[in-house]
Design a protein around this motif. Structure first.
Motif, mmCIF file in Angstrom:
data_model
loop_
_atom_site.group_PDB
_atom_site.id
_atom_site.type_symbol
_atom_site.label_atom_id
_atom_site.label_comp_id
_atom_site.label_asym_id
_atom_site.label_seq_id
_atom_site.Cartn_x
_atom_site.Cartn_y
_atom_site.Cartn_z
ATOM 1 N N VAL A 86 26.256 3.719 -2.278
ATOM 2 C CA VAL A 86 25.513 2.448 -2.328
ATOM 3 C C VAL A 86 24.021 2.683 -2.556
ATOM 4 C CG1 VAL A 86 24.851 0.406 -0.987
ATOM 5 C CG2 VAL A 86 27.194 1.289 -0.842
ATOM 6 N N ASP A 87 23.416 3.622 -1.829
ATOM 7 C CA ASP A 87 21.964 3.822 -1.968
ATOM 8 C C ASP A 87 21.577 4.210 -3.394
ATOM 9 O OD1 ASP A 87 21.164 3.259 0.701
ATOM 10 O OD2 ASP A 87 21.962 5.194 1.320
ATOM 11 N N ARG A 88 22.427 5.009 -4.052
ATOM 12 C CA ARG A 88 22.110 5.384 -5.442
ATOM 13 C C ARG A 88 22.210 4.168 -6.352
ATOM 14 N NH1 ARG A 88 22.362 11.387 -6.679
ATOM 15 N NH2 ARG A 88 22.913 12.354 -4.722
ATOM 16 N N PRO A 189 26.972 15.325 1.248
ATOM 17 C CA PRO A 189 26.072 15.031 2.374
ATOM 18 C C PRO A 189 24.964 14.010 2.058
ATOM 19 C CG PRO A 189 25.600 17.197 1.476
ATOM 20 C CD PRO A 189 26.820 16.692 0.738
ATOM 21 N N GLU A 190 25.361 12.960 1.348
ATOM 22 C CA GLU A 190 24.498 11.786 1.169
ATOM 23 C C GLU A 190 25.017 10.639 2.045
ATOM 24 O OE1 GLU A 190 25.046 10.642 -2.977
ATOM 25 O OE2 GLU A 190 27.210 10.440 -2.678
ATOM 26 N N LYS A 191 26.308 10.697 2.421
ATOM 27 C CA LYS A 191 26.915 9.657 3.241
ATOM 28 C C LYS A 191 26.560 9.903 4.704
ATOM 29 C CE LYS A 191 29.505 7.844 -0.200
ATOM 30 N NZ LYS A 191 29.398 8.777 -1.320
ATOM 31 N N LEU A 192 26.652 8.830 5.496
ATOM 32 C CA LEU A 192 26.163 8.890 6.877
ATOM 33 C C LEU A 192 26.620 10.130 7.636
ATOM 34 C CD1 LEU A 192 24.779 7.082 9.273
ATOM 35 C CD2 LEU A 192 27.137 6.804 9.957
ATOM 36 N N LEU A 193 27.943 10.348 7.698
ATOM 37 C CA LEU A 193 28.426 11.382 8.613
ATOM 38 C C LEU A 193 27.983 12.801 8.228
ATOM 39 C CD1 LEU A 193 30.217 11.614 11.262
ATOM 40 C CD2 LEU A 193 31.661 12.868 9.654
ATOM 41 N N ARG A 215 28.116 -2.658 11.467
ATOM 42 C CA ARG A 215 29.445 -2.255 11.924
ATOM 43 C C ARG A 215 30.331 -1.883 10.738
ATOM 44 N NH1 ARG A 215 29.340 -4.120 17.218
ATOM 45 N NH2 ARG A 215 31.513 -3.608 17.548
ATOM 46 N N ARG A 216 31.050 -0.781 10.892
ATOM 47 C CA ARG A 216 31.983 -0.314 9.874
ATOM 48 C C ARG A 216 33.303 0.042 10.549
ATOM 49 N NH1 ARG A 216 28.426 -2.175 7.314
ATOM 50 N NH2 ARG A 216 27.187 -1.294 5.615
ATOM 51 N N ASP A 217 34.378 0.046 9.763
ATOM 52 C CA ASP A 217 35.695 0.466 10.271
ATOM 53 C C ASP A 217 35.921 1.894 9.768
ATOM 54 O OD1 ASP A 217 38.344 1.041 10.697
ATOM 55 O OD2 ASP A 217 39.134 -0.742 9.715
ATOM 56 N N TRP A 218 35.989 2.866 10.667
ATOM 57 C CA TRP A 218 36.032 4.280 10.288
ATOM 58 C C TRP A 218 37.465 4.781 10.174
ATOM 59 C CZ3 TRP A 218 31.726 6.737 8.603
ATOM 60 C CH2 TRP A 218 30.527 6.028 8.784
ATOM 61 N N LEU A 219 37.732 5.489 9.067
ATOM 62 C CA LEU A 219 39.097 5.902 8.700
ATOM 63 C C LEU A 219 39.094 7.386 8.343
ATOM 64 C CD1 LEU A 219 42.022 5.181 7.605
ATOM 65 C CD2 LEU A 219 40.901 4.577 5.448
ATOM 66 N N ASP A 274 15.313 -0.538 6.411
ATOM 67 C CA ASP A 274 16.712 -0.852 6.138
ATOM 68 C C ASP A 274 17.029 -0.759 4.646
ATOM 69 O OD1 ASP A 274 19.289 -1.535 6.746
ATOM 70 O OD2 ASP A 274 18.799 -3.448 7.686
ATOM 71 N N ARG A 275 18.310 -0.623 4.346
ATOM 72 C CA ARG A 275 18.839 -0.679 2.980
ATOM 73 C C ARG A 275 18.724 -2.138 2.494
ATOM 74 N NH1 ARG A 275 25.015 1.249 2.650
ATOM 75 N NH2 ARG A 275 24.144 3.308 2.295
ATOM 76 N N PRO A 276 18.211 -2.371 1.274
ATOM 77 C CA PRO A 276 18.132 -3.753 0.788
ATOM 78 C C PRO A 276 19.521 -4.391 0.708
ATOM 79 C CG PRO A 276 17.040 -2.226 -0.725
ATOM 80 C CD PRO A 276 17.728 -1.392 0.304
HETATM 81 P P1 TYD Z 1 27.371 5.219 3.937
HETATM 82 O O1 TYD Z 1 27.941 6.488 4.496
HETATM 83 O O2 TYD Z 1 26.367 5.306 2.845
HETATM 84 O O3 TYD Z 1 28.611 4.309 3.515
HETATM 85 P P2 TYD Z 1 28.637 2.751 3.052
HETATM 86 O O4 TYD Z 1 27.265 2.328 2.688
HETATM 87 O O5 TYD Z 1 29.536 2.827 1.885
HETATM 88 O O6 TYD Z 1 29.186 1.990 4.215
HETATM 89 O O7 TYD Z 1 26.701 4.399 5.124
HETATM 90 C C1 TYD Z 1 27.423 4.035 6.275
HETATM 91 C C2 TYD Z 1 26.519 3.193 7.131
HETATM 92 O O8 TYD Z 1 25.448 4.022 7.597
HETATM 93 C C3 TYD Z 1 25.865 2.051 6.359
HETATM 94 O O9 TYD Z 1 25.766 0.909 7.220
HETATM 95 C C4 TYD Z 1 24.488 2.576 6.045
HETATM 96 C C5 TYD Z 1 24.176 3.514 7.204
HETATM 97 N N1 TYD Z 1 23.315 4.660 6.862
HETATM 98 C C6 TYD Z 1 22.165 4.910 7.614
HETATM 99 O O10 TYD Z 1 21.852 4.190 8.591
HETATM 100 N N2 TYD Z 1 21.369 5.956 7.249
HETATM 101 C C7 TYD Z 1 21.669 6.760 6.188
HETATM 102 O O11 TYD Z 1 20.890 7.704 5.891
HETATM 103 C C8 TYD Z 1 22.862 6.508 5.450
HETATM 104 C C9 TYD Z 1 23.241 7.363 4.272
HETATM 105 C C10 TYD Z 1 23.666 5.441 5.819
#
Ligand code: TYD
Ligand code: NAD
Length: 342
Positions: A86-88, A189-193, A215-219, A274-276
């Motif tokens: 998403v960020d990209r 390693p661009e995604k949260l975890l 909030r997200r549903d983790w799988l 925050d993310r836009p």
């Molecule tokens: P992400 O792993 O990018 O997955 P998605 O946007 O597809 O859900 O992000 C998961 C959640 O974590 C999302 O709510 C955005 C947040 N997030 C942060 O707070 N900081 C970060 O650096 C990233 C990459 C994500």
């Protein structure tokens, strides 16, 4: 005996899916078609590279000739290939959002055209819960309207609609899966975890967007892959299936959990801008997949998340090779370098 095309098989979920197929359907032939973008890592597939029933084709799903070559003789198609972050998709440079529309919409059309020619038995379009948009209350069901809000989720919704149109117009056996936020080994390693675990291991800040209460549903990735496989084997043409873990957590809860597994302090958490257009919540009702596909997630959040965090702790060569590269460092600087404090 099936011959299966897995597009995007060098990425996170695709490579885990290939390993799942080798374990659970060892008689099947598997062809991977992957462009090897920044997210495609041949090392994710090293364990199957010399397998007689496996073939790797480097190519773009938007390239009809490459698709025709890779899909030759295939009975099942699983389309994982996508621009996925998403960020990209939000970065100012039009080339970024444009790549999402190109691969996630046009690429699906190219695959469908060839699948029609090949008369495949099933075409599985791997989609996401993000197509439902922000879900403030309740849980999304498959008949809910698609209300995507980012260029990523809008492109994925476009890919779904093109796929569905080939079912309606050409009677093609298209099935759509909508998976939730997935975690496991080999995630870029661009995604949260993987970002937060790898930063924490180096005692670097964890940039938590906004208030961290999204909030997200983790799988777990293996449960996601089993759901996609079930859709390929038992899904009904023209239908979509939600595939979620049933683990609704705030980003802050996930972050605190991984820090606890690593024995690192909460002071590493750094609230940033925050993310836009950030969706506050995604939530799935997965009753349809449970009753019609005979699928359910097998791993608990605590156990699978602990194992995943430990995988990144124990496979530092894998992510250090990525994080040390120029592409990653430029991306990190662009995405995080100028973020205001949260
Ligand atoms: P992400 O792993 O990018 O997955 P998605 O946007 O597809 O859900 O992000 C998961 C959640 O974590 C999302 O709510 C955005 C947040 N997030 C942060 O707070 N900081 C970060 O650096 C990233 C990459 C994500
Ligand atoms: P990823 O970014 O890790 O991998 C994507 C793969 O697709 C890479 O190997 C890349 O090289 C390849 N690719 C990209 N453009 C291509 C093109 N034009 N032609 C051929 N290959 C191309 O993504 P992921 O997280 O493994 O996601 C896989 C699929 O699952 C995507 O369709 C995504 O939308 C969907 N999905 C992901 C999640 C998640 O949490 N990661 C959740 C639900 C659905």
């Amino acid at each position: 005996m099936e011959k299966v095309l897995v597009t995007g098989g060098a990425g996170f979920i695709g490579s885990n899916f290939v390993h799942l197929l080798r374990r659970e359907r060892p008689e099947w032939h598997v062809v991977v078609l992957d462009k090897l973008t920044y997210a495609g890592r041949p090392e994710n597939l090293a364990a199957v590279a010399n397998d007689a029933q496996y073939r790797f084709v480097q190519g773009d799903i938007c390239d009809a000739a490459a698709v025709a070559d890779a899909m030759q003789g295939c009975t099942l198609v699983f389309n994982f290939a996508a621009e996925s972050h998403v960020d990209r998709s939000l970065m100012g440079d039009p080339a970024h959002a444009g790549a999402f529309v190109q691969t996630d919409v046009y690429g699906v059309y190219v695959l469908l055209e060839e699948a029609k020619r090949q008369n495949v038995k099933k075409f599985v379009q791997v989609s996401t819960d993000e197509v439902y948009g922000d879900v403030s209350q309740g849980h999304s069901v498959e008949t809910d309207p698609l209300e995507p809000r980012s260029p990523y989720s809008a492109s994925k919704a476009g890919g779904e609609l093109i796929a569905r149109s080939y079912f309606v117009s050409h009677d093609m056996p298209v099935v759509i899966t909508r998976g939730s936020n997935t975690f496991g080994p080999y995630q870029y390693p661009e995604k949260l975890l993987p970002l937060f675990v790898s930063n924490a291991l180096d005692d670097q800040d964890l940039p938590l967007y906004g208030d961290g209460l999204q909030r997200r549903d983790w799988l777990f990735v293996e449960d996601h892959g089993r759901g996609i496989l079930a859709a390929g084997e038992r899904g009904r043409a023209g239908e979509a299936y939600n595939i979620g873990g049933g683990n609704e957590k705030t980003n802050r809860e996930v972050t605190e959990f991984l820090l606890q597994v690593l024995g690192k302090p909460a002071s590493l958490i750094k609230p940033v801008g925050d993310r836009p257009g950030h969706d506050r919540r995604y939530a799935l009702n997965c009753e349809k997949a449970k009753s019609n596909l005979d699928w359910q997630p097998l791993r608990t959040f605590e156990e699978a998340m602990t194992a995943t965090v430990e995988w990144y702790r124990d496979h530092q060569d894998w992510w250090r090779a990525i994080k040390g590269g120029e592409e990653y460092q430029q991306y990190y600087q662009r995405n995080y370098g100028t973020r205001d404090k949260g």
